[in-house]
Write a protein that holds these residues in place. Structure first.
Motif, PDB file in Angstrom:
ATOM      1  N   THR A 194       0.849  -1.187   0.000  1.00 37.22           N
ATOM      2  CA  THR A 194       0.000   0.000   0.000  1.00 37.22           C
ATOM      3  C   THR A 194       0.886   1.238   0.000  1.00 37.22           C
ATOM      4  OG1 THR A 194      -1.851  -1.062   1.136  1.00 37.22           O
ATOM      5  CG2 THR A 194      -1.738   1.336   1.236  1.00 37.22           C
ATOM      6  N   PHE A 195       0.697   2.070  -1.013  1.00 40.38           N
ATOM      7  CA  PHE A 195       1.439   3.322  -1.137  1.00 40.38           C
ATOM      8  C   PHE A 195       0.557   4.471  -0.666  1.00 40.38           C
ATOM      9  CE2 PHE A 195       3.233   0.498  -4.341  1.00 40.38           C
ATOM     10  CZ  PHE A 195       4.590   0.614  -4.085  1.00 40.38           C
ATOM     11  N   GLY A 196       1.121   5.338   0.144  1.00 39.04           N
ATOM     12  CA  GLY A 196       0.434   6.546   0.572  1.00 39.04           C
ATOM     13  C   GLY A 196       1.095   7.758  -0.071  1.00 39.04           C
ATOM     14  N   VAL A 197       0.335   8.505  -0.840  1.00 43.63           N
ATOM     15  CA  VAL A 197       0.884   9.633  -1.598  1.00 43.63           C
ATOM     16  C   VAL A 197       0.081  10.891  -1.296  1.00 43.63           C
ATOM     17  CG1 VAL A 197       1.437  10.549  -3.883  1.00 43.63           C
ATOM     18  CG2 VAL A 197       1.609   8.086  -3.456  1.00 43.63           C
ATOM     19  N   THR A 198       0.756  11.942  -0.856  1.00 38.91           N
ATOM     20  CA  THR A 198       0.120  13.241  -0.687  1.00 38.91           C
ATOM     21  C   THR A 198       0.434  14.082  -1.915  1.00 38.91           C
ATOM     22  OG1 THR A 198       0.361  13.153   1.714  1.00 38.91           O
ATOM     23  CG2 THR A 198      -0.036  15.317   0.733  1.00 38.91           C
ATOM     24  N   PRO A 199      -0.569  14.455  -2.711  1.00 38.18           N
ATOM     25  CA  PRO A 199      -0.304  15.160  -3.957  1.00 38.18           C
ATOM     26  C   PRO A 199       0.130  16.603  -3.740  1.00 38.18           C
ATOM     27  CG  PRO A 199      -2.664  14.972  -3.610  1.00 38.18           C
ATOM     28  CD  PRO A 199      -2.008  14.172  -2.525  1.00 38.18           C
ATOM     29  N   LEU A 200       0.776  17.151  -4.726  1.00 40.71           N
ATOM     30  CA  LEU A 200       1.128  18.569  -4.725  1.00 40.71           C
ATOM     31  C   LEU A 200      -0.138  19.410  -4.835  1.00 40.71           C
ATOM     32  CD1 LEU A 200       4.107  18.216  -7.192  1.00 40.71           C
ATOM     33  CD2 LEU A 200       4.324  18.920  -4.818  1.00 40.71           C
ATOM     34  N   ARG A 201      -0.091  20.602  -4.288  1.00 38.99           N
ATOM     35  CA  ARG A 201      -1.260  21.476  -4.291  1.00 38.99           C
ATOM     36  C   ARG A 201      -1.580  21.969  -5.694  1.00 38.99           C
ATOM     37  NH1 ARG A 201      -3.881  20.413   0.284  1.00 38.99           N
ATOM     38  NH2 ARG A 201      -2.601  20.759   2.131  1.00 38.99           N
ATOM     39  N   LYS A 202      -2.859  22.079  -5.974  1.00 38.80           N
ATOM     40  CA  LYS A 202      -3.289  22.603  -7.262  1.00 38.80           C
ATOM     41  C   LYS A 202      -2.766  24.025  -7.446  1.00 38.80           C
ATOM     42  CE  LYS A 202      -7.338  22.904 -10.263  1.00 38.80           C
ATOM     43  NZ  LYS A 202      -8.789  22.647 -10.367  1.00 38.80           N
ATOM     44  N   GLY A 203      -2.231  24.285  -8.616  1.00 41.47           N
ATOM     45  CA  GLY A 203      -1.670  25.596  -8.922  1.00 41.47           C
ATOM     46  C   GLY A 203      -0.196  25.733  -8.584  1.00 41.47           C
ATOM     47  N   SER A 204       0.395  24.720  -7.948  1.00 43.84           N
ATOM     48  CA  SER A 204       1.813  24.781  -7.590  1.00 43.84           C
ATOM     49  C   SER A 204       2.664  24.116  -8.661  1.00 43.84           C
ATOM     50  CB  SER A 204       2.052  24.094  -6.243  1.00 43.84           C
ATOM     51  OG  SER A 204       1.842  22.695  -6.341  1.00 43.84           O
ATOM     52  N   CYS A 205       3.980  24.287  -8.539  1.00 41.10           N
ATOM     53  CA  CYS A 205       4.951  23.637  -9.418  1.00 41.10           C
ATOM     54  C   CYS A 205       5.996  22.943  -8.553  1.00 41.10           C
ATOM     55  CB  CYS A 205       5.664  24.649 -10.315  1.00 41.10           C
ATOM     56  SG  CYS A 205       4.701  25.262 -11.697  1.00 41.10           S
ATOM     57  N   LEU A 206       6.575  21.901  -9.086  1.00 42.24           N
ATOM     58  CA  LEU A 206       7.748  21.323  -8.440  1.00 42.24           C
ATOM     59  C   LEU A 206       8.940  22.203  -8.785  1.00 42.24           C
ATOM     60  CD1 LEU A 206       9.216  18.994  -6.952  1.00 42.24           C
ATOM     61  CD2 LEU A 206       9.512  17.905  -9.199  1.00 42.24           C
ATOM     62  N   PRO A 207       9.602  22.805  -7.794  1.00 43.02           N
ATOM     63  CA  PRO A 207      10.760  23.651  -8.102  1.00 43.02           C
ATOM     64  C   PRO A 207      11.909  22.819  -8.675  1.00 43.02           C
ATOM     65  CG  PRO A 207       9.963  24.018  -5.854  1.00 43.02           C
ATOM     66  CD  PRO A 207       9.297  22.786  -6.354  1.00 43.02           C
ATOM     67  N   ALA A 208      12.765  23.480  -9.432  1.00 41.07           N
ATOM     68  CA  ALA A 208      13.960  22.816  -9.941  1.00 41.07           C
ATOM     69  C   ALA A 208      14.767  22.247  -8.777  1.00 41.07           C
ATOM     70  CB  ALA A 208      14.806  23.811 -10.736  1.00 41.07           C
ATOM     71  N   PHE A 209      15.413  21.120  -9.008  1.00 39.61           N
ATOM     72  CA  PHE A 209      16.195  20.483  -7.955  1.00 39.61           C
ATOM     73  C   PHE A 209      17.581  20.139  -8.479  1.00 39.61           C
ATOM     74  CE2 PHE A 209      13.426  17.373 -10.012  1.00 39.61           C
ATOM     75  CZ  PHE A 209      14.302  16.382 -10.410  1.00 39.61           C
ATOM     76  N   PHE A 210      18.501  19.969  -7.544  1.00 38.87           N
ATOM     77  CA  PHE A 210      19.901  19.772  -7.917  1.00 38.87           C
ATOM     78  C   PHE A 210      20.502  18.630  -7.101  1.00 38.87           C
ATOM     79  CE2 PHE A 210      18.688  24.148  -8.469  1.00 38.87           C
ATOM     80  CZ  PHE A 210      19.110  24.432  -9.756  1.00 38.87           C
ATOM     81  N   LEU A 211      20.921  17.597  -7.788  1.00 41.78           N
ATOM     82  CA  LEU A 211      21.671  16.514  -7.178  1.00 41.78           C
ATOM     83  C   LEU A 211      23.042  16.517  -7.835  1.00 41.78           C
ATOM     84  CD1 LEU A 211      18.992  13.656  -7.052  1.00 41.78           C
ATOM     85  CD2 LEU A 211      19.516  15.376  -5.313  1.00 41.78           C
TER      86      LEU A 211
END
Length: 422
Positions: A194-211
């Motif tokens: 069972t996977f539990g996923v909290t979605p991103l808020r409507k109207g938001s974006c995933l910011p750029a990320f750096f690894l």
């Protein structure tokens, strides 16, 4: 507004397996972009076509987003996927403990890979825009199938490597609760997670990320599934080989679990760094077992050698499998995200993306117009959660299926449409 023509994606491109299908249907469900995939898994032995694990991902996404399909049946070598009702909400919510919760079960019906179905549906769960209001709305999806099967991410890899890295790049925490394991070795058994996923808020974006900063390895964790009679030998062999390969500086943790079958041997080895990066490689033993004295050292040696090879790539920040799984999030993020794959032999050229990674990059170019640079950078489409958009102009150029020679930013030419207008 007229509907755009479907994008044709030949299923024999690059890796020519299920990766192309998973990325494509996930992006199609999110962006309302119709697609037509031909020669599905055409590079696979036996002629390819949809297996149950692929089909279940297609059907779940179609139901969730209100898509129509043609060819969505076992063994089919062509698939059309298009949205007739873009505003449709097939995810049914109910109240539970004062939280809005959606529960759903996906039953593959075989030991098909739970991890691959999860890969296909996760972008939709996160970015579809069902998380609104002040309270968190959590999705619970139970997937029944194989948890430890060949050629796919195991539940152990998902829990110990994938989910921590997804949190590191800025996604909400995701949980994975193992109910029981599913195997394709020994005898077929169906497991459940069972996977539990909290979605991103409507109207938001995933910011750029750096690894792009590895740090030093501080922990080595080995998870081994094997018959209980081998526990002592497993501990001895893991400690011996990991110390020889990685030295004595890193903390060593060994987790042993009875596999309850003489023919089931599995290992996951994870190296964790000071920058919270996780490198994991695993091995489901696929040779004839004549004796455990022979099999156990070989099991451990393969995992140790592969993790060491990952770390020997100068400055690499992800393992080979993680790099291709992060690709879709680079495509959707706002701004230039970087996932550094390392240098060959410390000072050599850039580590080339795997066929799986390059296949994902090619699909991203075809569907979103994004292009990946050789160093692992991508100027994302800036997908706004809950919005649909369609590609208006294909980015030309690039090599080997759409990968740019350098890291230069290439514009993404898209036109955003509200869900009501698509």
């Amino acid at each position: 507004m007229s509907k755009p023509d479907p994008i044709h994606l030949p299923g024999t491109t690059l890796e020519g397996g299920g990766q192309l299908l998973r990325i494509a249907i996930g992006l199609s469900a999110l962006t309302s972009t119709p697609i037509h995939i031909s020669s599905i898994r055409g590079n696979r032995s036996g002629g390819g076509g949809l297996k149950l694990q692929h089909l279940m991902g297609v059907k779940w996404l179609a139901k969730a987003c209100g898509a129509s399909t043609a060819g969505a049946e076992k063994g089919s070598k062509t698939l059309q996927f298009w949205l007739q009702e873009p505003a449709y909400d097939g995810l049914i919510f109910k109240r539970q403990h004062e939280k809005a919760v959606m529960e759903r079960t996906i039953d593959i019906g075989s030991p098909g890979a739970v991890g691959l179905v999860f890969q296909a549906i996760l972008p939709y769960l996160l970015f579809s825009g069902h998380g609104e209001g002040d309270e968190e709305e959590e999705f619970f999806v139970t997937i029944k199938g194989g948890t430890n099967v060949g050629m796919s991410p195991s539940i152990d890899y998902i829990q110990q490597v994938l989910l921590p890295v997804l949190k590191l790049i800025g996604l909400p925490p995701i949980t994975a609760k193992l109910h029981h394991r599913g195997w394709s070795t020994g005898r077929n058994e169906i497991g459940a997670v069972t996977f539990g996923v909290t979605p991103l808020r409507k109207g938001s974006c995933l910011p750029a990320f750096f690894l792009n900063e590895r740090g030093d390895v501080i922990t080595i964790t080995a998870t081994v599934l094997a018959p209980s009679s081998t526990k002592k030998d497993v501990h001895k062999e893991v400690e011996k080989q990991t110390r020889e390969a990685f030295g004595a500086e890193a903390e060593l943790n060994i987790n042993f679990e009875d596999s309850y079958h003489a023919k089931r041997l599995y290992i996951l080895l994870v190296a964790t760094t000071t920058t919270s990066l996780h490198f994991g490689r695993d091995y489901l033993y696929d040779r004839k077992i004549t004796s455990y004295d022979d099999a156990i050292p070989k099991l451990v040696a393969k995992a140790v050698a592969e993790v060491k090879r990952e770390l020997d790539n100068g400055g690499s920040c992800v393992d080979e499998y993680m790099r291709d799984q992060l690709s879709v999030f680079q495509m959707l993020a706002r701004g230039r995200s970087e996932v550094f794959g390392g240098l060959v032999g410390q000072e050599g050229g850039l580590v080339e993306g795997s066929l799986h990674a390059r296949t994902a990059w090619w699909v991203g170019r075809e569907m979103l117009g994004v292009v990946f640079g050789g160093g692992g950078a991508c100027e994302g489409a800036g997908f706004v959660v809950g919005e649909g958009f369609v590609r208006r102009e294909k980015v030309s150029g690039g090599v080997d299926g759409g990968v740019s020679d350098g890291d230069e930013d290439l514009g993404v030419v898209i036109e955003r449409l509200s869900m009501e207008d698509t």
